[in-house]
Design an enzyme around this catalytic site. Structure first.
Site, mmCIF file in Angstrom:
data_model
loop_
_atom_site.group_PDB
_atom_site.id
_atom_site.type_symbol
_atom_site.label_atom_id
_atom_site.label_comp_id
_atom_site.label_asym_id
_atom_site.label_seq_id
_atom_site.Cartn_x
_atom_site.Cartn_y
_atom_site.Cartn_z
ATOM 1 C CG ASP A 208 35.587 -1.966 52.978
ATOM 2 O OD1 ASP A 208 34.666 -1.922 53.930
ATOM 3 O OD2 ASP A 208 36.620 -2.351 53.082
ATOM 4 N NE ARG B 163 32.046 1.458 56.620
ATOM 5 C CZ ARG B 163 32.591 0.448 55.918
ATOM 6 N NH1 ARG B 163 33.432 0.459 55.091
ATOM 7 N NH2 ARG B 163 32.847 -0.781 56.638
HETATM 8 P P1 FAD Z 1 39.231 13.990 56.930
HETATM 9 O O1 FAD Z 1 38.201 15.010 55.868
HETATM 10 O O2 FAD Z 1 40.257 13.423 56.390
HETATM 11 O O3 FAD Z 1 39.523 14.888 58.067
HETATM 12 C C1 FAD Z 1 38.509 15.735 58.611
HETATM 13 C C2 FAD Z 1 38.830 16.248 60.241
HETATM 14 O O4 FAD Z 1 38.765 14.779 60.833
HETATM 15 C C3 FAD Z 1 40.278 16.670 60.358
HETATM 16 O O5 FAD Z 1 40.442 18.126 60.177
HETATM 17 C C4 FAD Z 1 40.605 16.308 61.712
HETATM 18 O O6 FAD Z 1 39.866 16.924 62.645
HETATM 19 C C5 FAD Z 1 39.909 14.866 61.836
HETATM 20 N N1 FAD Z 1 41.034 13.733 61.510
HETATM 21 C C6 FAD Z 1 41.096 13.229 60.366
HETATM 22 N N2 FAD Z 1 41.937 12.122 60.464
HETATM 23 C C7 FAD Z 1 42.571 12.232 61.670
HETATM 24 C C8 FAD Z 1 43.622 11.764 62.237
HETATM 25 N N3 FAD Z 1 44.577 10.875 61.701
HETATM 26 N N4 FAD Z 1 44.030 12.165 63.155
HETATM 27 C C9 FAD Z 1 43.197 13.023 63.929
HETATM 28 N N5 FAD Z 1 42.112 13.808 63.525
HETATM 29 C C10 FAD Z 1 41.872 13.393 62.310
HETATM 30 N N6 FAD Z 1 36.509 4.980 51.988
HETATM 31 C C11 FAD Z 1 36.214 4.329 51.049
HETATM 32 O O7 FAD Z 1 36.380 5.193 49.477
HETATM 33 N N7 FAD Z 1 35.529 3.304 50.879
HETATM 34 C C12 FAD Z 1 35.536 2.541 51.980
HETATM 35 O O8 FAD Z 1 34.955 1.301 52.042
HETATM 36 C C13 FAD Z 1 35.691 3.363 53.067
HETATM 37 N N8 FAD Z 1 35.723 2.554 54.349
HETATM 38 C C14 FAD Z 1 35.786 3.358 55.683
HETATM 39 C C15 FAD Z 1 35.568 2.899 56.942
HETATM 40 C C16 FAD Z 1 35.565 3.405 57.932
HETATM 41 C C17 FAD Z 1 35.271 2.932 59.432
HETATM 42 C C18 FAD Z 1 36.220 4.826 57.921
HETATM 43 C C19 FAD Z 1 36.455 5.669 59.269
HETATM 44 C C20 FAD Z 1 36.579 5.110 56.665
HETATM 45 C C21 FAD Z 1 36.397 4.635 55.533
HETATM 46 N N9 FAD Z 1 36.853 5.124 54.389
HETATM 47 C C22 FAD Z 1 36.302 4.369 53.086
HETATM 48 C C23 FAD Z 1 37.771 6.395 54.359
HETATM 49 C C24 FAD Z 1 37.057 7.360 54.159
HETATM 50 O O9 FAD Z 1 36.553 7.707 52.869
HETATM 51 C C25 FAD Z 1 37.811 8.687 54.274
HETATM 52 O O10 FAD Z 1 39.144 8.698 52.983
HETATM 53 C C26 FAD Z 1 38.655 8.735 55.657
HETATM 54 O O11 FAD Z 1 37.707 8.493 56.704
HETATM 55 C C27 FAD Z 1 39.225 10.331 55.876
HETATM 56 O O12 FAD Z 1 37.922 11.199 55.976
HETATM 57 P P2 FAD Z 1 37.184 11.846 57.452
HETATM 58 O O13 FAD Z 1 35.841 11.858 57.222
HETATM 59 O O14 FAD Z 1 37.612 10.757 58.477
HETATM 60 O O15 FAD Z 1 38.072 13.133 57.701
#
Ligand code: FAD
Length: 278
Positions: A107, A158
């Site tokens: 991560d 990732r």
């Molecule tokens: P967002 O910009 O939060 O949302 C965009 C759209 O996605 C929303 O408008 C909606 O349509 C949909 N959506 C988002 N959340 C939801 C919900 N709860 N329910 C329904 N719809 C939703 N971050 C790090 O800094 N370091 C890491 O190592 C790291 N590892 C990760 C590993 C994985 C597998 C994932 C999925 C995320 C990880 N993250 C990590 C978190 C990442 O940086 C984001 O903060 C997080 O994924 C939110 O961004 P998003 O792209 O999902 O969409």
């Protein structure tokens, strides 16, 4: 026992509960990325205890024949105690996993750790010729250059938007700008990488963009989402694409849960609803 409010996002207290969750995911063609919750350990004992648990976990995964990887946090494996502690501890986990053919994700934490994390990843990925992956954050201005650096490194990358809150001199702070960056970085990776792209996002627009790029370039990729978020979409996407769910477990769930709620206030509503409806 985990409090009911954490149940939606955390698989349980024990590795056995996490692997049981992964077994149920595998039945629906979704793979599991298992993470022992824990970060910012400032004593060697906690670092060594978590590293030992990861070594047991990779042995359990190999023995169970589950479709599962693990994901570790640099500050869980000693980065706050020094880069040398982190690299030695991470190497021991990756060696144990490589022996059993279990993939290890690293991560990415806050922007002050990016260099140390990428350096450790690159050394291990070259030594093992793959078997390890690292997360990069689209909100950081440096990530374009980092993706170029990683293009010929074995292993996987990732791409996420970024869960931390870096200052404006190193990061884009406007969410629309981060989205644009995420799309551009996907375009670069699908064009230049041989495969090994992890699309770590729940955003339907980003996933659609990735699948269109896959159609255009044929580059292999996987979709990664968190436990408790858009799970129906995960099962639907798994009919067509490789999908991995990030499955945290352990009793140190509070800061992880807090990050999910800060990201999206609705997550609190979902968690409360799960408590109220049992
Ligand atoms: P967002 O910009 O939060 O949302 C965009 C759209 O996605 C929303 O408008 C909606 O349509 C949909 N959506 C988002 N959340 C939801 C919900 N709860 N329910 C329904 N719809 C939703 N971050 C790090 O800094 N370091 C890491 O190592 C790291 N590892 C990760 C590993 C994985 C597998 C994932 C999925 C995320 C990880 N993250 C990590 C978190 C990442 O940086 C984001 O903060 C997080 O994924 C939110 O961004 P998003 O792209 O999902 O969409």
């Amino acid at each position: 026992m985990l409090p009911p409010i954490a149940n939606r996002f955390v698989a349980g207290d024990s590795p056995a509960e996490a692997l049981e969750h992964v077994r149920r995911l595998n039945e629906r063609d979704v793979n599991g990325i298992v993470n022992l919750l824990g970060e910012h350990h400032d004593d060697r004992e906690s670092v060594d205890a978590d590293a030992a648990e990861y070594r047991r976990l990779v042995a359990d995964i190999a023995g169970s024949r589950l479709a599962a990887a693990v994901s570790v946090k640099p500050s869980q494996l000693g980065l706050d105690l020094g880069e040398d502690v982190f690299r030695t501890t991470l190497a021991a986990v990756v060696d144990a996993a490589a022996e059993r053919d279990v993939f290890v994700w690293i991560d990415m934490e806050d922007h002050t750790t990016t260099d140390a994390t990428l350096d450790a990843f690159e050394a291990l990925a070259r030594e093992h010729e793959g078997g390890v992956g690292v997360c990069v954050q689209a909100n950081l201005r440096r990530t374009r250059a980092d993706l170029r650096r990683l293009a010929d490194v074995p292993g996987k990358v990732r791409l996420v938007k970024g869960a931390y809150d870096p200052p404006a001199d190193v990061a884009y702070t406007d969410p629309a700008r981060v989205d644009r960056e995420y799309r551009d970085l996907l375009e670069y990776a699908f064009d230049r990488y041989d495969g090994g792209i992890g699309v770590g996002s729940h955003d339907p627009a980003m996933i659609e963009h990735a699948t269109a790029l896959h159609e255009r370039h044929g580059t292999e990729f996987e979709i990664q989402m968190l436990m408790g978020v858009r799970e129906d979409a995960q099962y639907e996407l798994a009919a067509e694409y490789e999908v991995w769910q990030y499955v945290p477990y352990g009793d140190r769930w509070l800061s992880y849960f807090y990050r999910r709620v800060v990201e999206r206030r609705e997550n609190l509503r979902f968690a409360l609803r799960a408590v109220l409806t049992g």
